[in-house]
Design a protein around this motif. Structure first.
Motif, PDB file in Angstrom:
ATOM      1  N   MET A   3       0.841  -1.199   0.000  1.00 35.86           N
ATOM      2  CA  MET A   3       0.000   0.000   0.000  1.00 35.86           C
ATOM      3  C   MET A   3       0.877   1.250   0.000  1.00 35.86           C
ATOM      4  O   MET A   3       1.781   1.392   0.807  1.00 35.86           O
ATOM      5  CB  MET A   3      -0.893  -0.015   1.242  1.00 35.86           C
ATOM      6  N   LYS A   4       0.590   2.127  -0.904  1.00 43.06           N
ATOM      7  CA  LYS A   4       1.377   3.363  -1.014  1.00 43.06           C
ATOM      8  C   LYS A   4       0.888   4.410  -0.028  1.00 43.06           C
ATOM      9  O   LYS A   4      -0.310   4.607   0.130  1.00 43.06           O
ATOM     10  CB  LYS A   4       1.290   3.901  -2.448  1.00 43.06           C
ATOM     11  N   PRO A   5       1.811   5.074   0.657  1.00 44.22           N
ATOM     12  CA  PRO A   5       1.387   6.128   1.585  1.00 44.22           C
ATOM     13  C   PRO A   5       0.882   7.357   0.843  1.00 44.22           C
ATOM     14  O   PRO A   5       1.266   7.606  -0.293  1.00 44.22           O
ATOM     15  CB  PRO A   5       2.656   6.441   2.367  1.00 44.22           C
ATOM     16  N   ILE A   6       0.032   8.087   1.523  1.00 42.33           N
ATOM     17  CA  ILE A   6      -0.521   9.316   0.938  1.00 42.33           C
ATOM     18  C   ILE A   6      -0.019  10.497   1.754  1.00 42.33           C
ATOM     19  O   ILE A   6       0.079  10.430   2.978  1.00 42.33           O
ATOM     20  CB  ILE A   6      -2.070   9.236   0.879  1.00 42.33           C
ATOM     21  N   CYS A   7       0.342  11.550   1.084  1.00 43.81           N
ATOM     22  CA  CYS A   7       0.876  12.736   1.754  1.00 43.81           C
ATOM     23  C   CYS A   7      -0.143  13.316   2.743  1.00 43.81           C
ATOM     24  O   CYS A   7      -1.277  13.578   2.370  1.00 43.81           O
ATOM     25  CB  CYS A   7       1.243  13.775   0.704  1.00 43.81           C
ATOM     26  N   PRO A   8       0.261  13.497   4.002  1.00 43.08           N
ATOM     27  CA  PRO A   8      -0.672  14.038   4.995  1.00 43.08           C
ATOM     28  C   PRO A   8      -0.923  15.529   4.811  1.00 43.08           C
ATOM     29  O   PRO A   8      -1.851  16.085   5.381  1.00 43.08           O
ATOM     30  CB  PRO A   8       0.026  13.762   6.330  1.00 43.08           C
ATOM     31  N   SER A   9      -0.106  16.153   4.005  1.00 37.99           N
ATOM     32  CA  SER A   9      -0.213  17.598   3.819  1.00 37.99           C
ATOM     33  C   SER A   9      -1.153  17.957   2.664  1.00 37.99           C
ATOM     34  O   SER A   9      -2.028  18.802   2.802  1.00 37.99           O
ATOM     35  CB  SER A   9       1.181  18.177   3.588  1.00 37.99           C
ATOM     36  N   CYS A  10      -0.978  17.292   1.520  1.00 36.78           N
ATOM     37  CA  CYS A  10      -1.801  17.650   0.355  1.00 36.78           C
ATOM     38  C   CYS A  10      -2.592  16.455  -0.187  1.00 36.78           C
ATOM     39  O   CYS A  10      -3.257  16.567  -1.198  1.00 36.78           O
ATOM     40  CB  CYS A  10      -0.930  18.247  -0.754  1.00 36.78           C
ATOM     41  N   HIS A  11      -2.489  15.299   0.482  1.00 39.85           N
ATOM     42  CA  HIS A  11      -3.212  14.072   0.135  1.00 39.85           C
ATOM     43  C   HIS A  11      -2.907  13.571  -1.267  1.00 39.85           C
ATOM     44  O   HIS A  11      -3.727  12.933  -1.914  1.00 39.85           O
ATOM     45  CB  HIS A  11      -4.723  14.251   0.345  1.00 39.85           C
ATOM     46  N   SER A  12      -1.709  13.847  -1.724  1.00 37.68           N
ATOM     47  CA  SER A  12      -1.289  13.375  -3.028  1.00 37.68           C
ATOM     48  C   SER A  12      -0.684  11.984  -2.899  1.00 37.68           C
ATOM     49  O   SER A  12      -0.080  11.657  -1.873  1.00 37.68           O
ATOM     50  CB  SER A  12      -0.255  14.344  -3.613  1.00 37.68           C
ATOM     51  N   ALA A  13      -0.842  11.168  -3.936  1.00 37.00           N
ATOM     52  CA  ALA A  13      -0.281   9.820  -3.924  1.00 37.00           C
ATOM     53  C   ALA A  13       1.105   9.794  -4.557  1.00 37.00           C
ATOM     54  O   ALA A  13       1.752   8.754  -4.613  1.00 37.00           O
ATOM     55  CB  ALA A  13      -1.216   8.865  -4.637  1.00 37.00           C
ATOM     56  N   HIS A  14       1.570  10.925  -5.019  1.00 32.32           N
ATOM     57  CA  HIS A  14       2.899  11.017  -5.622  1.00 32.32           C
ATOM     58  C   HIS A  14       3.966  11.103  -4.540  1.00 32.32           C
ATOM     59  O   HIS A  14       4.563  12.145  -4.312  1.00 32.32           O
ATOM     60  CB  HIS A  14       2.993  12.228  -6.560  1.00 32.32           C
ATOM     61  N   VAL A  15       4.149   9.962  -3.864  1.00 34.35           N
ATOM     62  CA  VAL A  15       5.060   9.920  -2.734  1.00 34.35           C
ATOM     63  C   VAL A  15       6.180   8.944  -3.043  1.00 34.35           C
ATOM     64  O   VAL A  15       5.942   7.849  -3.558  1.00 34.35           O
ATOM     65  CB  VAL A  15       4.292   9.499  -1.458  1.00 34.35           C
ATOM     66  N   ILE A  16       7.387   9.346  -2.781  1.00 37.21           N
ATOM     67  CA  ILE A  16       8.531   8.454  -2.989  1.00 37.21           C
ATOM     68  C   ILE A  16       9.204   8.163  -1.657  1.00 37.21           C
ATOM     69  O   ILE A  16       9.187   8.992  -0.750  1.00 37.21           O
ATOM     70  CB  ILE A  16       9.556   9.021  -4.018  1.00 37.21           C
ATOM     71  N   GLU A  17       9.777   6.974  -1.586  1.00 34.88           N
ATOM     72  CA  GLU A  17      10.474   6.589  -0.371  1.00 34.88           C
ATOM     73  C   GLU A  17      11.770   7.375  -0.266  1.00 34.88           C
ATOM     74  O   GLU A  17      12.519   7.487  -1.231  1.00 34.88           O
ATOM     75  CB  GLU A  17      10.762   5.090  -0.400  1.00 34.88           C
ATOM     76  N   ASN A  18      12.004   7.925   0.872  1.00 32.65           N
ATOM     77  CA  ASN A  18      13.157   8.810   1.046  1.00 32.65           C
ATOM     78  C   ASN A  18      13.944   8.396   2.288  1.00 32.65           C
ATOM     79  O   ASN A  18      13.948   9.087   3.296  1.00 32.65           O
ATOM     80  CB  ASN A  18      12.660  10.259   1.143  1.00 32.65           C
ATOM     81  N   ILE A  19      14.580   7.254   2.191  1.00 31.28           N
ATOM     82  CA  ILE A  19      15.352   6.788   3.334  1.00 31.28           C
ATOM     83  C   ILE A  19      16.751   7.377   3.240  1.00 31.28           C
ATOM     84  O   ILE A  19      17.536   7.030   2.358  1.00 31.28           O
ATOM     85  CB  ILE A  19      15.396   5.247   3.401  1.00 31.28           C
ATOM     86  N   ASP A  20      17.011   8.286   4.139  1.00 31.88           N
ATOM     87  CA  ASP A  20      18.285   8.994   4.114  1.00 31.88           C
ATOM     88  C   ASP A  20      19.326   8.252   4.946  1.00 31.88           C
ATOM     89  O   ASP A  20      19.494   8.483   6.123  1.00 31.88           O
ATOM     90  CB  ASP A  20      18.075  10.416   4.632  1.00 31.88           C
ATOM     91  N   THR A  21      20.033   7.350   4.289  1.00 28.72           N
ATOM     92  CA  THR A  21      21.033   6.556   5.002  1.00 28.72           C
ATOM     93  C   THR A  21      22.451   7.028   4.681  1.00 28.72           C
ATOM     94  O   THR A  21      23.406   6.484   5.198  1.00 28.72           O
ATOM     95  CB  THR A  21      20.899   5.059   4.650  1.00 28.72           C
ATOM     96  N   SER A  22      22.542   8.030   3.833  1.00 27.91           N
ATOM     97  CA  SER A  22      23.867   8.477   3.384  1.00 27.91           C
ATOM     98  C   SER A  22      24.733   8.959   4.548  1.00 27.91           C
ATOM     99  O   SER A  22      25.893   8.579   4.664  1.00 27.91           O
ATOM    100  CB  SER A  22      23.717   9.567   2.329  1.00 27.91           C
ATOM    101  N   THR A  23      24.138   9.770   5.418  1.00 26.59           N
ATOM    102  CA  THR A  23      24.904  10.321   6.543  1.00 26.59           C
ATOM    103  C   THR A  23      25.287   9.212   7.515  1.00 26.59           C
ATOM    104  O   THR A  23      26.424   9.141   7.965  1.00 26.59           O
ATOM    105  CB  THR A  23      24.088  11.398   7.295  1.00 26.59           C
ATOM    106  N   GLN A  24      24.312   8.338   7.796  1.00 28.35           N
ATOM    107  CA  GLN A  24      24.538   7.254   8.741  1.00 28.35           C
ATOM    108  C   GLN A  24      25.631   6.315   8.234  1.00 28.35           C
ATOM    109  O   GLN A  24      26.536   5.961   8.971  1.00 28.35           O
ATOM    110  CB  GLN A  24      23.231   6.477   8.907  1.00 28.35           C
ATOM    111  N   GLY A  25      25.534   5.938   6.972  1.00 25.75           N
ATOM    112  CA  GLY A  25      26.490   5.023   6.391  1.00 25.75           C
ATOM    113  C   GLY A  25      27.896   5.596   6.389  1.00 25.75           C
ATOM    114  O   GLY A  25      28.852   4.889   6.670  1.00 25.75           O
TER     115      GLY A  25
END
Ligand SMILES: [Zn+2]
Length: 95
Positions: A1-23
Motif C-alpha cells: 500500500m502506497k502512503p498518501i501525503c498528509p499535507s496535500c493528500h497526493s499519492a505522488h510519494v517516494i520513499e526517502n530513506i536517508d542513510t547516506s549520513t549514517q552510512g
C-alpha cells in the motif's frame, strides 16, 4: 500500500530513506578502520604496530561513547522509521 501525503493528500510519494549520513559515519568511524589506521601510522613511523592497535581501539571506544551520548532517542527513531517525500508539495513525513 502506497502512503498518501498528509499535507496535500497526493499519492505522488517516494520513499526517502536517508542513510547516506549514517552510512558515512559508520564507514569513517568503524573500530576496524581506526585500528588499521593506527597500525599503519605506527608502521610508517617505525613504532611497534601493537601500540597503534591499542591506540586505535581506544580511540574507537571514545568515539563510540561520544556517538551514543550524541544520539538522543528521537534521532534514533527518525533514523529507523522509513521516510517519505511528497513530490507534489515536497513535504517529508514518516508513517
Ligand atoms: Zn504533499
Amino acid at each position: 500500500m502506497k502512503p498518501i501525503c498528509p499535507s496535500c493528500h497526493s499519492a505522488h510519494v517516494i520513499e526517502n530513506i536517508d542513510t547516506s549520513t549514517q552510512g558515512l559515519t559508520e564507514q569513517v568511524l568503524s573500530p576496524k578502520l581506526l585500528i588499521g589506521l593506527g597500525m599503519s601510522v605506527c608502521k610508517y613511523y617505525k613504532i611497534n604496530p601493537m601500540i597503534g592497535m591499542v591506540a586505535g581501539s581506544a580511540l574507537a571506544t571514545v568515539i563510540n561513547l561520544a556517538q551514543q551520548r550524541l544520539m538522543q532517542p528521537p534521532l534514533i527513531r527518525a533514523a529507523i522509521l522509513p521516510r517519505y517525500l511528497c513530490r507534489t508539495c515536497q513535504h517529508t513525513f514518516s508513517v
